[in-house]
Design a protein around this motif. Structure first.
Motif, PDB file in Angstrom:
ATOM      1  N   ILE A 155      16.167   1.531 -17.278  1.00 15.05           N
ATOM      2  CA  ILE A 155      15.185   1.394 -18.369  1.00 15.05           C
ATOM      3  C   ILE A 155      13.965   2.272 -18.075  1.00 15.05           C
ATOM      4  N   ALA A 156      13.499   2.244 -16.816  1.00 15.36           N
ATOM      5  CA  ALA A 156      12.351   3.090 -16.438  1.00 15.36           C
ATOM      6  C   ALA A 156      12.686   4.561 -16.666  1.00 15.36           C
ATOM      7  N   ARG A 157      13.890   4.949 -16.256  1.00 12.60           N
ATOM      8  CA  ARG A 157      14.295   6.351 -16.412  1.00 12.60           C
ATOM      9  C   ARG A 157      14.278   6.753 -17.890  1.00 12.60           C
ATOM     10  N   ALA A 158      14.767   5.843 -18.753  1.00  9.35           N
ATOM     11  CA  ALA A 158      14.823   6.157 -20.181  1.00  9.35           C
ATOM     12  C   ALA A 158      13.434   6.279 -20.796  1.00  9.35           C
ATOM     13  N   LEU A 159      12.433   5.638 -20.157  1.00 10.74           N
ATOM     14  CA  LEU A 159      11.077   5.646 -20.728  1.00 10.74           C
ATOM     15  C   LEU A 159      10.214   6.802 -20.204  1.00 10.74           C
ATOM     16  N   LEU A 160      10.745   7.520 -19.219  1.00 15.04           N
ATOM     17  CA  LEU A 160       9.933   8.502 -18.493  1.00 15.04           C
ATOM     18  C   LEU A 160       9.339   9.603 -19.389  1.00 15.04           C
ATOM     19  N   HIS A 161      10.097  10.051 -20.362  1.00 17.68           N
ATOM     20  CA  HIS A 161       9.581  11.126 -21.230  1.00 17.68           C
ATOM     21  C   HIS A 161       8.915  10.562 -22.485  1.00 17.68           C
ATOM     22  N   GLU A 162       8.547   9.265 -22.434  1.00 17.57           N
ATOM     23  CA  GLU A 162       7.818   8.583 -23.511  1.00 17.57           C
ATOM     24  C   GLU A 162       8.504   8.709 -24.863  1.00 17.57           C
ATOM     25  N   PRO A 163       9.736   8.197 -24.951  1.00 17.89           N
ATOM     26  CA  PRO A 163      10.466   8.280 -26.222  1.00 17.89           C
ATOM     27  C   PRO A 163       9.839   7.365 -27.279  1.00 17.89           C
ATOM     28  N   LYS A 164      10.100   7.690 -28.531  1.00 17.57           N
ATOM     29  CA  LYS A 164       9.632   6.815 -29.618  1.00 17.57           C
ATOM     30  C   LYS A 164      10.622   5.680 -29.850  1.00 17.57           C
ATOM     31  N   VAL A 165      11.904   5.956 -29.538  1.00 19.25           N
ATOM     32  CA  VAL A 165      12.933   4.927 -29.720  1.00 19.25           C
ATOM     33  C   VAL A 165      13.693   4.754 -28.409  1.00 19.25           C
ATOM     34  N   LEU A 166      13.850   3.513 -27.996  1.00 23.74           N
ATOM     35  CA  LEU A 166      14.655   3.229 -26.812  1.00 23.74           C
ATOM     36  C   LEU A 166      15.981   2.616 -27.268  1.00 23.74           C
ATOM     37  N   PHE A 167      17.090   3.255 -26.872  1.00 26.37           N
ATOM     38  CA  PHE A 167      18.425   2.742 -27.189  1.00 26.37           C
ATOM     39  C   PHE A 167      19.002   2.083 -25.943  1.00 26.37           C
ATOM     40  N   LEU A 168      19.481   0.860 -26.098  1.00 22.61           N
ATOM     41  CA  LEU A 168      20.094   0.170 -24.963  1.00 22.61           C
ATOM     42  C   LEU A 168      21.475  -0.319 -25.390  1.00 22.61           C
ATOM     43  N   ASP A 169      22.505   0.126 -24.662  1.00 21.75           N
ATOM     44  CA  ASP A 169      23.876  -0.263 -25.002  1.00 21.75           C
ATOM     45  C   ASP A 169      24.300  -1.401 -24.081  1.00 21.75           C
ATOM     46  N   GLU A 170      24.369  -2.603 -24.622  1.00 20.52           N
ATOM     47  CA  GLU A 170      24.737  -3.806 -23.864  1.00 20.52           C
ATOM     48  C   GLU A 170      23.948  -3.890 -22.553  1.00 20.52           C
ATOM     49  N   PRO A 171      22.622  -4.044 -22.656  1.00 19.40           N
ATOM     50  CA  PRO A 171      21.772  -3.913 -21.469  1.00 19.40           C
ATOM     51  C   PRO A 171      21.949  -4.996 -20.410  1.00 19.40           C
ATOM     52  N   THR A 172      22.556  -6.124 -20.755  1.00 15.20           N
ATOM     53  CA  THR A 172      22.657  -7.186 -19.730  1.00 15.20           C
ATOM     54  C   THR A 172      24.098  -7.581 -19.454  1.00 15.20           C
ATOM     55  N   ARG A 181      17.382 -12.809 -18.303  1.00 14.49           N
ATOM     56  CA  ARG A 181      16.082 -13.149 -18.912  1.00 14.49           C
ATOM     57  C   ARG A 181      14.976 -12.189 -18.472  1.00 14.49           C
ATOM     58  N   ARG A 182      15.054 -11.712 -17.247  1.00 14.06           N
ATOM     59  CA  ARG A 182      14.033 -10.753 -16.784  1.00 14.06           C
ATOM     60  C   ARG A 182      14.163  -9.430 -17.532  1.00 14.06           C
ATOM     61  N   ILE A 183      15.417  -9.035 -17.776  1.00 15.37           N
ATOM     62  CA  ILE A 183      15.626  -7.799 -18.546  1.00 15.37           C
ATOM     63  C   ILE A 183      15.119  -8.004 -19.979  1.00 15.37           C
ATOM     64  N   TRP A 184      15.379  -9.187 -20.518  1.00 13.24           N
ATOM     65  CA  TRP A 184      14.897  -9.471 -21.883  1.00 13.24           C
ATOM     66  C   TRP A 184      13.373  -9.350 -21.938  1.00 13.24           C
ATOM     67  N   ALA A 185      12.710  -9.907 -20.921  1.00 18.48           N
ATOM     68  CA  ALA A 185      11.239  -9.861 -20.902  1.00 18.48           C
ATOM     69  C   ALA A 185      10.766  -8.403 -20.864  1.00 18.48           C
ATOM     70  N   LEU A 186      11.464  -7.593 -20.086  1.00 14.57           N
ATOM     71  CA  LEU A 186      11.092  -6.177 -19.984  1.00 14.57           C
ATOM     72  C   LEU A 186      11.290  -5.466 -21.333  1.00 14.57           C
TER      73      LEU A 186
END
Ligand SMILES: Nc1ncnc2c1ncn2[C@@H]1O[C@H](COP(=O)(O)OP(=O)(O)O)[C@@H](O)[C@H]1O
Ligand SMILES: [Mg+2]
Length: 290
Positions: A155-172, A181-186
């Motif tokens: 998730i941190a890696r995906a945010l590094l270039h400050e995207p406007k949209v974050l796509f997560l494919d089955e993140p948990t 639940r910790r991932i959900w909070a993030l």
């Protein structure tokens, strides 16, 4: 005469029109229509093979569409794929970090790919490691991290270039309940901090807990789309399950009182519970999500 400049306010972040995708004879997507607003947390809920990953791969430029139109943040994905790549951060379904490199190095490589300068990379990586609460693990090799921590690094890696949209494919997928639940909070925090989030899941609770709006997807098409609350209201608030041999019959009620009155009028045993998105999915598609 005074001149006015009209600033265009972006009211749609993701626009999908009649999206089709075929892999040879397999029709993976059969005409998806969808709009996501800026700042929204949107979930695609559906069983395996429904077309969730295919949709995310097309939206993030990893696979080509075979029909339809997609626009992200004002750029068309077919004519302006590079602009779209900059706008999107992606957390894929399978862990694709380099396990032989450290947490810091994994993030640094991504920063280089997006041509961030050395200073910016250093600063952003430090910030993001704080953000995901992993600042003390930056030198650790990724192979030493648990599944939940690897997800956080992705998730941190995906945010590094400050995207406007974050796509997560089955993140948990595959994580236990507490880690989930910790991932959900993030993910919630990322949304609160202003990023539009588009995620896929086949976990009912994940869609119910996280999403502002949910689209049910089955066999490459959207079967229903609304807020979790509105989708559930269609059926009722309370459910009574009755086991009949190998089958389970469920009845829905608006009030607990009505449900209690119904079960009191019968001799058999019932289980009373609240309606969930699985009930709605089942009533619309005739199948369970899992
Ligand atoms: N690279 C591929 N080649 C052929 N068929 C594929 C490929 N990727 C996905 N499919 C097919 O497309 C359909 C949708 O798959 P996918 O998008 O992975 O679903 P989901 O992510 O919802 O489980 C499935 O029938 C799957 O078998
Ligand atoms: Mg998938």
């Amino acid at each position: 005469m005074r001149e006015y400049t009209i600033t265009q306010i972006q009211t749609i972040m993701i626009s999908i029109e009649d999206l089709h995708k075929s892999y040879g004879k397999t029709q993976a997507l059969n005409g998806i229509h969808l709009q996501v607003e800026p700042g929204e947390l949107f979930a695609f809920l559906g069983p395996n093979g429904a077309g969730k990953t295919t949709t995310i791969r097309i939206l993030t430029g990893l696979t080509r569409l075979t029909g339809g139109k997609v626009n992200i943040g004002g750029s068309d994905i077919t004519t302006d794929p590079i602009a779209v790549k900059r706008l999107c951060g992606i957390v894929p379904q399978h862990i694709n970090l380099d396990s032989e490199l450290s947490v810091y190095e994994n993030l640094d490589i991504h920063g280089r790919l997006f041509a961030l300068s050395s200073d910016v990379r250093k600063q952003k990586i430090r910030e993001l490691l704080e953000y995901i609460e992993l600042a003390d693990r930056e030198k650790d090799l990724v192979k030493k991290l648990s599944g939940g921590l690897k997800r956080r690094v992705m998730i941190a890696r995906a945010l590094l270039h400050e995207p406007k949209v974050l796509f997560l494919d089955e993140p948990t997928v595959g994580l236990d309940a507490a880690i989930r639940r910790r991932i959900w909070a993030l993910i919630k925090r990322v949304q609160r901090d202003g990023t539009t989030v588009f995620l896929t899941t086949h976990y009912i609770e994940e869609a119910e807990f996280l999403a502002d709006r949910v689209a049910f997807i089955d066999l490459g098409a959207i079967k229903a789309i609304d807020t979790p609350g509105k989708l559930m209201e269609q059926l009722g608030v309370w459910a009574l399950d009755q086991i009949n041999g190998d089958d389970m019959e469920t009845r829905y009620f608006t009030t607990r009182k009505e449900a209690a009155a119904y079960s009191a009028s019968k001799d058999t045993g019932f289980t009373l519970r609240r309606v969930n998105l699985e009930d709605v999915f089942l009533s619309i598609t005739g199948k369970k999500v899992l």
